[in-house]
Design an enzyme around this catalytic site. Structure first.
Site, PDB file in Angstrom:
ATOM      1  N   ASP A   1      46.792  52.362  65.388  1.00  0.00           N
ATOM      2  CA  ASP A   1      46.502  51.906  66.757  1.00  0.00           C
ATOM      3  C   ASP A   1      47.739  51.463  67.556  1.00  0.00           C
ATOM      4  O   ASP A   1      47.664  51.330  68.774  1.00  0.00           O
ATOM      5  CB  ASP A   1      45.512  50.730  66.732  1.00  0.00           C
ATOM      6  CG  ASP A   1      44.166  51.141  66.160  1.00  0.00           C
ATOM      7  OD1 ASP A   1      43.901  52.348  66.046  1.00  0.00           O
ATOM      8  OD2 ASP A   1      43.370  50.238  65.816  1.00  0.00           O
TER       9      ASP A   1
ATOM     10  N   GLY B   1      47.263  45.652  59.984  1.00  0.00           N
ATOM     11  CA  GLY B   1      47.346  45.382  61.415  1.00  0.00           C
ATOM     12  C   GLY B   1      47.150  43.911  61.733  1.00  0.00           C
ATOM     13  O   GLY B   1      47.236  43.049  60.844  1.00  0.00           O
TER      14      GLY B   1
ATOM     15  N   ALA C   1      47.171  65.788  79.519  1.00  0.00           N
ATOM     16  CA  ALA C   1      45.801  65.507  79.998  1.00  0.00           C
ATOM     17  C   ALA C   1      45.795  65.239  81.501  1.00  0.00           C
ATOM     18  O   ALA C   1      46.757  64.689  82.048  1.00  0.00           O
ATOM     19  CB  ALA C   1      45.245  64.293  79.269  1.00  0.00           C
TER      20      ALA C   1
ATOM     21  N   HIS D   1      37.855  60.085  62.669  1.00  0.00           N
ATOM     22  CA  HIS D   1      38.716  59.756  61.534  1.00  0.00           C
ATOM     23  C   HIS D   1      39.709  60.845  61.141  1.00  0.00           C
ATOM     24  O   HIS D   1      40.579  60.571  60.311  1.00  0.00           O
ATOM     25  CB  HIS D   1      37.850  59.365  60.329  1.00  0.00           C
ATOM     26  CG  HIS D   1      37.262  57.990  60.473  1.00  0.00           C
ATOM     27  ND1 HIS D   1      36.143  57.752  61.220  1.00  0.00           N
ATOM     28  CD2 HIS D   1      37.670  56.791  60.002  1.00  0.00           C
ATOM     29  CE1 HIS D   1      35.865  56.455  61.195  1.00  0.00           C
ATOM     30  NE2 HIS D   1      36.774  55.854  60.456  1.00  0.00           N
TER      31      HIS D   1
ATOM     32  N   GLU E   1      38.784  54.825  72.784  1.00  0.00           N
ATOM     33  CA  GLU E   1      37.532  54.543  72.077  1.00  0.00           C
ATOM     34  C   GLU E   1      36.850  53.255  72.558  1.00  0.00           C
ATOM     35  O   GLU E   1      35.635  53.213  72.752  1.00  0.00           O
ATOM     36  CB  GLU E   1      37.924  54.425  70.612  1.00  0.00           C
ATOM     37  CG  GLU E   1      36.875  54.140  69.634  1.00  0.00           C
ATOM     38  CD  GLU E   1      37.530  53.997  68.262  1.00  0.00           C
ATOM     39  OE1 GLU E   1      37.090  54.694  67.350  1.00  0.00           O
ATOM     40  OE2 GLU E   1      38.459  53.179  68.094  1.00  0.00           O
TER      41      GLU E   1
ATOM     42  N   SER F   1      39.928  73.791  84.888  1.00  0.00           N
ATOM     43  CA  SER F   1      39.550  73.069  83.669  1.00  0.00           C
ATOM     44  C   SER F   1      40.346  71.769  83.599  1.00  0.00           C
ATOM     45  O   SER F   1      41.414  71.670  84.204  1.00  0.00           O
ATOM     46  CB  SER F   1      39.855  73.925  82.439  1.00  0.00           C
ATOM     47  OG  SER F   1      41.240  74.136  82.335  1.00  0.00           O
TER      48      SER F   1
ATOM     49  N   GLN G   1      42.029  61.549  62.795  1.00  0.00           N
ATOM     50  CA  GLN G   1      43.297  60.960  63.258  1.00  0.00           C
ATOM     51  C   GLN G   1      43.909  60.000  62.244  1.00  0.00           C
ATOM     52  O   GLN G   1      45.071  59.635  62.342  1.00  0.00           O
ATOM     53  CB  GLN G   1      43.063  60.181  64.575  1.00  0.00           C
ATOM     54  CG  GLN G   1      42.660  61.056  65.717  1.00  0.00           C
ATOM     55  CD  GLN G   1      41.948  60.263  66.802  1.00  0.00           C
ATOM     56  OE1 GLN G   1      42.523  59.924  67.816  1.00  0.00           O
ATOM     57  NE2 GLN G   1      40.678  59.954  66.574  1.00  0.00           N
ATOM     58  N   ARG G   2      43.109  59.534  61.301  1.00  0.00           N
ATOM     59  CA  ARG G   2      43.627  58.550  60.334  1.00  0.00           C
ATOM     60  C   ARG G   2      44.225  59.206  59.096  1.00  0.00           C
ATOM     61  O   ARG G   2      44.953  58.560  58.340  1.00  0.00           O
ATOM     62  CB  ARG G   2      42.491  57.622  59.906  1.00  0.00           C
ATOM     63  CG  ARG G   2      42.146  56.550  60.897  1.00  0.00           C
ATOM     64  CD  ARG G   2      42.422  55.146  60.363  1.00  0.00           C
ATOM     65  NE  ARG G   2      41.605  54.788  59.255  1.00  0.00           N
ATOM     66  CZ  ARG G   2      40.473  54.108  59.333  1.00  0.00           C
ATOM     67  NH1 ARG G   2      40.018  53.732  60.504  1.00  0.00           N
ATOM     68  NH2 ARG G   2      39.809  53.793  58.259  1.00  0.00           N
TER      69      ARG G   2
ATOM     70  N   MET H   1      40.914  57.524  68.881  1.00  0.00           N
ATOM     71  CA  MET H   1      40.772  56.202  68.263  1.00  0.00           C
ATOM     72  C   MET H   1      41.680  55.173  68.928  1.00  0.00           C
ATOM     73  O   MET H   1      42.465  55.500  69.815  1.00  0.00           O
ATOM     74  CB  MET H   1      41.085  56.296  66.770  1.00  0.00           C
ATOM     75  CG  MET H   1      39.867  56.589  65.927  1.00  0.00           C
ATOM     76  SD  MET H   1      40.244  56.364  64.187  1.00  0.00           S
ATOM     77  CE  MET H   1      38.566  56.397  63.541  1.00  0.00           C
TER      78      MET H   1
HETATM   79  O1  F6P Z   1      42.239  50.277  63.322  1.00  0.00           O
HETATM   80  C1  F6P Z   1      42.257  51.627  63.027  1.00  0.00           C
HETATM   81  C2  F6P Z   1      40.971  52.276  63.441  1.00  0.00           C
HETATM   82  O2  F6P Z   1      41.034  53.638  63.079  1.00  0.00           O
HETATM   83  C3  F6P Z   1      40.594  52.135  64.902  1.00  0.00           C
HETATM   84  O3  F6P Z   1      41.294  53.016  65.731  1.00  0.00           O
HETATM   85  C4  F6P Z   1      39.111  52.396  64.837  1.00  0.00           C
HETATM   86  O4  F6P Z   1      38.433  51.790  65.908  1.00  0.00           O
HETATM   87  C5  F6P Z   1      38.728  51.730  63.545  1.00  0.00           C
HETATM   88  O5  F6P Z   1      39.892  51.700  62.747  1.00  0.00           O
HETATM   89  C6  F6P Z   1      37.615  52.399  62.785  1.00  0.00           C
HETATM   90  O6  F6P Z   1      37.372  51.654  61.650  1.00  0.00           O
HETATM   91  P1  F6P Z   1      36.472  52.137  60.440  1.00  0.00           P
HETATM   92  O7  F6P Z   1      37.197  53.219  59.713  1.00  0.00           O
HETATM   93  O8  F6P Z   1      36.302  50.908  59.613  1.00  0.00           O
HETATM   94  O9  F6P Z   1      35.208  52.640  61.049  1.00  0.00           O
END
Ligand code: F6P
Length: 331
Positions: A134, A108, A193, A261, A232, A225, A263-264, A176
């Site tokens: 992101d 990034g 939403a 996480h 974040e 609801s 989401q990652r 995130m």
């Molecule tokens: O940049 C990707 C990201 O997942 C962000 O969305 C999040 O704030 C950050 O990394 C979290 O980083 P780490 O995994 O180092 O806690």
């Protein structure tokens, strides 16, 4: 400026947070590089691994069976030491000693900053491939990993909505994206939403005041609801303070879900594999044409090259029209 010499070998590394599709980008760099008769080296564990000389030559089969895998098989990291000029010079020395002529960085904006400085200070070619969930690389419409992360979050929200509607509850769901609103907005629109809270509305009272108004409006429209997507921001977990404020100021009971996480991770979507494949190959083409100090990106729907200097230090602003549209559609 030294004379442009022909590129015979390149290295590739991943840097910053992992993103689904990084492996597909790696595969594209390696396979396109070998197709173009280059030696391609993989650097393990980002800039830190580079400084340790943790580098190995990669072959066609080294990247077999990874296009569908999340994370990154060559690992990644966030390297604080790379903020130092002398450390960046040492990284270039290591690459030059190994006769590696250029570096491709998959990461990034922070990773591009390191690559830009390293390249400029030491007259060394660096090209970036945007890999971060992101979608916060200024100037590019897309970063690899965004689509998968959004899909993961939307799937989670669909599940949360079952509970929200069964119990007539308000849920605050933190997604995130750090200071970027991109994930929050895409997830909010796609997940239906009721409200989306963007990073600059998290701190202070303005955000809470408008959230209260919006929830009261939803209730007046007969909604029992609500799902609120909260970006974040700088400090993950601020959503708990928001829930507390809703209770004390407006008597609104809200449950909190932080997706974090999850989401990652996971297998990249077709979109991420596709974009990673195109962007990875384009990075190698750019290097072969003697280009440097730029990132590959998406502009007007097409793969493009964007100078690092027009990316670094700049930030996408939340799209207010989309925020408004999300509210209208959720009414
Ligand atoms: O940049 C990707 C990201 O997942 C962000 O969305 C999040 O704030 C950050 O990394 C979290 O980083 P780490 O995994 O180092 O806690």
């Amino acid at each position: 400026m030294t004379a442009k010499k022909s590129i015979k070998s390149i290295a590739v590394l991943c840097s910053g947070g992992d993103a689904p599709g990084m492996n597909a980008a790696l595969r594209a760099v390696v396979r396109y590089g070998i197709y173009a008769k280059l030696h391609v080296y993989g650097v393990h564990k980002g800039y830190s691994g580079l400084l340790e000389g943790n580098i190995e030559e990669l072959w066609l089969r080294s990247v077999a069976n990874i296009i569908q895998r999340g994370g990154t098989v060559i690992k990644t990291d966030r390297c604080k030491a790379f903020h130092q000029k002398a450390v960046r010079a040492e990284a270039v020395n290591i690459l030059r000693r190994k006769k590696i002529d250029a570096l491709v960085v998959i990461g990034g904006e922070g990773s591009f900053t390191g690559g830009h400085l390293m390249g400029k200070e030491n007259d060394y070619p660096v090209v970036g491939v945007p890999g971060t969930i992101d979608n916060d690389v200024y100037g590019s419409e897309y970063t690899i990993g965004f689509d998968t992360a959004v899909n993961t979050a939307v799937e989670a929200i669909d599940k949360i909505r079952d509970t929200a509607s069964s119990h007539d509850r308000v849920f605050l769901v933190e997604v995130m994206g750090r200071t970027s609103a991109e994930i929050a907005i895409r997830v909010g629109v796609s997940g239906g939403a009721e409200t989306i809270v963007v990073p600059d509305e998290i701190e202070g009272n303005k955000g809470i005041d408008s959230l209260i108004k919006s929830l009261q409006r939803s209730a007046a429209l007969g909604k029992n609801s609500s799902i609120v997507i909260v970006a974040e921001g700088e400090k993950p977990g601020s959503v708990y303070r928001m829930a507390h404020e809703l209770k004390t100021r407006a008597g609104i009971d809200a449950r909190v879900a932080i997706l974090g996480h999850v989401q990652r991770g996971g297998s990249p979507s077709a979109m991420d594999r596709y974009m990673a494949s195109l962007m990875g190959a384009e990075a190698v083409k750019a290097v072969l044409q003697g280009k440097r100090d730029l990132a590959i990106g998406q502009v007007n729907g097409r793969i493009a090259r964007i100078a690092f200097k027009s990316i670094i230090g700049r930030h996408k602003k939340p799209d207010r029209e989309l925020l408004r549209l999300a509210e209208i559609l959720a009414s």
